[in-house]
Design an enzyme around this catalytic site. Sequence first.
Site, mmCIF file in Angstrom:
data_model
loop_
_atom_site.group_PDB
_atom_site.id
_atom_site.type_symbol
_atom_site.label_atom_id
_atom_site.label_comp_id
_atom_site.label_asym_id
_atom_site.label_seq_id
_atom_site.Cartn_x
_atom_site.Cartn_y
_atom_site.Cartn_z
ATOM 1 N N HIS A 113 0.844 -1.188 0.000
ATOM 2 C CA HIS A 113 0.000 0.000 0.000
ATOM 3 C C HIS A 113 0.885 1.245 0.000
ATOM 4 O O HIS A 113 2.045 1.187 0.383
ATOM 5 C CB HIS A 113 -0.840 0.097 1.290
ATOM 6 C CG HIS A 113 -1.568 -1.136 1.681
ATOM 7 N ND1 HIS A 113 -2.941 -1.224 1.622
ATOM 8 C CD2 HIS A 113 -1.144 -2.323 2.181
ATOM 9 C CE1 HIS A 113 -3.335 -2.411 2.071
ATOM 10 N NE2 HIS A 113 -2.257 -3.090 2.405
ATOM 11 N N TYR A 114 0.318 2.397 -0.364
ATOM 12 C CA TYR A 114 0.920 3.647 0.080
ATOM 13 C C TYR A 114 0.021 4.242 1.156
ATOM 14 O O TYR A 114 -1.163 3.937 1.248
ATOM 15 C CB TYR A 114 1.214 4.620 -1.049
ATOM 16 C CG TYR A 114 0.067 5.204 -1.859
ATOM 17 C CD1 TYR A 114 -1.145 5.595 -1.296
ATOM 18 C CD2 TYR A 114 0.234 5.431 -3.228
ATOM 19 C CE1 TYR A 114 -2.157 6.170 -2.047
ATOM 20 C CE2 TYR A 114 -0.768 6.001 -3.996
ATOM 21 C CZ TYR A 114 -1.965 6.370 -3.397
ATOM 22 O OH TYR A 114 -2.968 6.940 -4.140
ATOM 23 N N THR A 115 0.606 5.129 1.978
ATOM 24 C CA THR A 115 -0.134 5.654 3.119
ATOM 25 C C THR A 115 -1.199 6.658 2.721
ATOM 26 O O THR A 115 -2.251 6.747 3.357
ATOM 27 C CB THR A 115 0.827 6.308 4.129
ATOM 28 O OG1 THR A 115 1.645 7.264 3.446
ATOM 29 C CG2 THR A 115 1.705 5.250 4.786
ATOM 30 N N GLU A 171 2.573 -0.821 4.570
ATOM 31 C CA GLU A 171 2.287 0.560 4.181
ATOM 32 C C GLU A 171 3.598 1.265 3.855
ATOM 33 O O GLU A 171 4.555 1.220 4.636
ATOM 34 C CB GLU A 171 1.567 1.301 5.305
ATOM 35 C CG GLU A 171 0.146 0.836 5.573
ATOM 36 C CD GLU A 171 -0.865 1.463 4.628
ATOM 37 O OE1 GLU A 171 -0.452 2.324 3.811
ATOM 38 O OE2 GLU A 171 -2.046 1.097 4.718
ATOM 39 N N HIS A 201 -2.299 -3.208 -3.413
ATOM 40 C CA HIS A 201 -3.650 -3.040 -2.873
ATOM 41 C C HIS A 201 -4.655 -2.930 -4.011
ATOM 42 O O HIS A 201 -5.764 -3.454 -3.941
ATOM 43 C CB HIS A 201 -3.688 -1.783 -1.989
ATOM 44 C CG HIS A 201 -4.850 -1.723 -1.063
ATOM 45 N ND1 HIS A 201 -5.153 -0.592 -0.330
ATOM 46 C CD2 HIS A 201 -5.792 -2.637 -0.723
ATOM 47 C CE1 HIS A 201 -6.219 -0.827 0.411
ATOM 48 N NE2 HIS A 201 -6.632 -2.055 0.188
#
Length: 253
Positions: A32-34, A97, A139
């Site tokens: 994921h990225y945050t 993340e 994601h």
Amino acid sequence: MSGFLPDEPSAEVRLSPNFGPRRETVDMIVLHYTGMETGAGAEAWLCDPASEVSSHYLVHEDGRIVQMVRESDRAWHAGKSSWFGRSDINSCSVGIEIVNPGHSLGYRNFPKPQIDALIGLCKGIVQRHFIPAQRVLAHSDVAPGRKIDPGERFPWKALFEAGVGHLVDAAPLRRGAVLKAGDASAEVEALQSMLALYGYGVEISGAFDRQTETVVEAFQRHFRRRKVDGVADGSTIRTLERLLGSVRAVPSK
């Protein structure tokens, strides 16, 4: 639980209360990225009981790794998602993340120290859980349409060249026939079948509906990043065929 020893030796520990017991064996990593302004803010949010979200790890832009949930526990990172027909992705995955503000807050390239740290982290997780290369996923792969992270700037090739994940050379873009929204044919059914065979959640109907379009977008965002438009052109289809042809058998545990 007041604390734990990190599964990843290089990780700091900051306990999140947002976790529960696993119901399945781990066999994938979800990246994921945050999508928040700062890494500190994201770290705090993932550890806040009010957020009801978490991940096993957070990788900061300087390469610092924070573990918030033990790998043996179920973190709450994937949300509504699916892969190979399974809907409880949280139970069978390790969530990571990666600090980046994301598309709505100034999406930018991922720094080398961050990616180097991520590669080392992923290698450790793969070894601990015998995760096959094709199950290091975005994601957006497990939640197409709902999520687009870590996005088209994420350097999948750097991971692959370091021995993490599954990738093939994308077929070149060329003019020619395409499959697109509104089409209905045996060719669309074949496309849907190939996407489902790789793991994507798509109904095999022969109709190029909105679900098919979003899944094609998700596939392009990971494997054919040069043009992400949800249209299955020849490049998209040939890249998918190459990908399926290079899948290794999933090892038994």
